[in-house]
Every structure is written in C-alpha cells, then in structure tokens.
Enzyme design. Structure first.
Site, short mmCIF file in Angstrom:
data_model
loop_
_atom_site.label_atom_id
_atom_site.label_comp_id
_atom_site.label_asym_id
_atom_site.label_seq_id
_atom_site.Cartn_x
_atom_site.Cartn_y
_atom_site.Cartn_z
N ASN A 212 0.83 -1.21 0.00
CA ASN A 212 0.00 0.00 0.00
C ASN A 212 0.86 1.26 0.00
OD1 ASN A 212 -3.04 -0.38 0.15
ND2 ASN A 212 -2.31 -1.96 1.56
N ARG B 38 4.98 1.76 25.45
CA ARG B 38 4.39 2.36 24.27
C ARG B 38 4.70 3.86 24.18
NH1 ARG B 38 0.70 -0.55 21.14
NH2 ARG B 38 0.38 -2.28 22.56
N ILE C 227 -0.77 -0.63 17.80
CA ILE C 227 -1.86 0.21 18.28
C ILE C 227 -1.25 1.49 18.85
CG2 ILE C 227 -3.64 0.42 20.06
CD1 ILE C 227 -4.34 -2.50 19.50
N ASN D 38 -5.84 5.76 7.77
CA ASN D 38 -5.49 4.34 7.87
C ASN D 38 -6.28 3.56 6.83
OD1 ASN D 38 -4.44 1.89 9.04
ND2 ASN D 38 -6.44 1.58 10.00
N HIS E 19 -7.86 -0.25 6.19
CA HIS E 19 -8.23 -1.45 6.95
C HIS E 19 -8.90 -2.44 6.00
CE1 HIS E 19 -9.15 -3.76 10.51
NE2 HIS E 19 -10.36 -3.92 10.05
C1 GAR Z 1 -3.07 -4.55 4.15
O1 GAR Z 1 -4.00 -5.53 3.74
C2 GAR Z 1 -3.72 -3.58 5.12
O2 GAR Z 1 -5.06 -3.30 4.84
C3 GAR Z 1 -3.59 -4.35 6.41
O3 GAR Z 1 -2.32 -4.93 6.36
C4 GAR Z 1 -1.97 -5.19 5.00
C5 GAR Z 1 -0.63 -4.56 4.75
O4 GAR Z 1 -0.14 -4.89 3.47
N1 GAR Z 1 -3.75 -3.48 7.54
C6 GAR Z 1 -4.30 -3.85 8.68
O5 GAR Z 1 -4.71 -4.97 8.90
C7 GAR Z 1 -4.37 -2.74 9.71
N2 GAR Z 1 -5.17 -3.14 10.81
P1 GAR Z 1 1.02 -4.04 2.81
O6 GAR Z 1 2.16 -3.94 3.83
O7 GAR Z 1 1.41 -4.85 1.60
O8 GAR Z 1 0.48 -2.70 2.47
#
Ligand code: GAR
Length: 196
Positions: free
Chosen positions: A15, A65, A92, A107, A109
């Site tokens: 992404n 954190r 988080i 973000n 999701h």
């Molecule tokens: C993506 O599918 C994103 O939507 C998800 O992690 C993946 C990252 O892929 N995010 C979450 O689950 C956030 N809670 P990437 O590193 O190839 O972009």
C-alpha cells in the site's frame, strides 16, 4: 502548497508503494518519509530503492508504548509531514499520539468498516457468510478502526473464496482506494468515495 506525507508500515509495504507511486506530476502531495516499527519490514528497502527517506523505530527497543511513540514522534518531527498515512502499520497507537495527529492521519483497513475492526478480517467475513467484502480508508481517531470513513472498495465474495483468496482479491482494491482517497483528502474533500 505541496503537502508532505509520511507513511508508517510494518511489513511488505504494498500500500505504501501504491501511495508513493501516486504522488507524482500534478498530485498536491509528496512522500517525505517511510517509517517502520520493525527494521526488517520489507517495505523499508522498497521505499529506499525508490529514493524515499526511511527510518526504523524498533518498538522492541523501548520500555513502553509511550517511549516508542516519543521516538517515533521525533523521527516524524524531523520529516515535518502534514499528513500521516498508516499503511499496514500493526501497532496500536495511544490516544496521546493520535491526538497530535488527529485530522491529519489516515489508515487503511481490510474490511468494510464498521465490520471487523482488528485482526483476521477476511476469515471473519467468511465465517459470517458475508456476500460482500472489501476495504476502508478512514481518519484515525482514538477508538480502534473507528474514525470517519473516507472511502470503501467492495467485492463479491464467491463460494470458492478462502481467507487467503479474499486477502489476495482485496489487496489490489486497497492499492486503488488508498491513493484515490489520499488525493481527495489532500485536496480538502471529506465526503466518502465508493469504488465498485
Ligand atoms: C493490508 O491488507 C492492510 O489493509 C492491512 O495490512 C496489509 C498490509 O499490506 N492493515 C491492517 O490490517 C491494519 N489493521 P502491505 O504492507 O502490503 O500494504
């Protein structure tokens, strides 16, 4: 004035790459930093290969954190981003950190929020028998996966889908949705974008 965008990742960064690739030409923003909470995150090398400044702030090196977030904030402050994009960032964040970025942090999701906040979204959509699934870009607020929705992309779940096939089918939608929403956000558009 050109907006400065920092992107936070934890993994492969597909992404992040889609966002970076979109910020060219007449786009009103440019990527100024890709940061990860894991020095081994594959996306860091991919960003560096594309000439983007990178930083690793290893969350395991900090006692709690708040200390981790202070270090992350210092790295971000140096890059002076206007907008922060979480792109597969799997830590988080505390309400204190979020408050510093509220209204400027997005973000992505992998579910049609408000369904399936948190983890294992594809398996949960299947288990629920959903016929539609997809992804959401939203503003980040203190409650997990809960801020104002800026865009969603949907697909039809088939009888053959597994959690793995759904993940593989949703990801390309994410790559279309996130850049489209970011651009609109930079341009001041807060209405919801729906991609079929
Ligand atoms: C993506 O599918 C994103 O939507 C998800 O992690 C993946 C990252 O892929 N995010 C979450 O689950 C956030 N809670 P990437 O590193 O190839 O972009």
């Amino acid at each position: 004035m050109t907006q400065r965008v920092a992107i936070l990742i934890s993994g492969g960064g597909s992404n992040m790459l889609a966002l970076v690739a979109s910020m060219t030409g007449d786009h009103p923003a440019r990527p100024v930093l890709v940061a990860a909470n894991d020095p081994a995150a594959a996306g860091l090398a991919r960003a560096a290969a594309g000439g983007i400044a990178t930083a690793a702030v290893d969350h395991r090196a900090y006692g709690d954190r708040a200390d981790f977030e202070a270090a992350l904030h210092a790295v971000l402050a140096e890059a002076r981003p206007d907008i922060l994009c979480l792109a597969g960032f799997m830590r988080i964040l505390t309400p204190d950190f979020i408050a510093r970025w509220e209204g400027r942090m997005l973000n992505i999701h992998p579910s049609l929020l408000p369904k399936y906040k948190g983890l294992h979204t594809h398996a949960r959509a299947l288990a629920a028998g959903d016929t539609e699934h997809g992804c959401t870009v939203h503003e980040v607020t203190a409650a997990l996966d809960d801020g104002p929705i800026l865009g969603q992309a949907r697909l039809r779940v088939t009888a053959q889908d597994t959690a793995e096939t759904l993940a593989a089918r949703v990801l390309p939608l994410e790559h279309r949705l996130y850049p489209a929403v970011l651009r609109r956000f930079v341009e001041g558009e807060r209405g919801m974008l729906t991609l079929a």
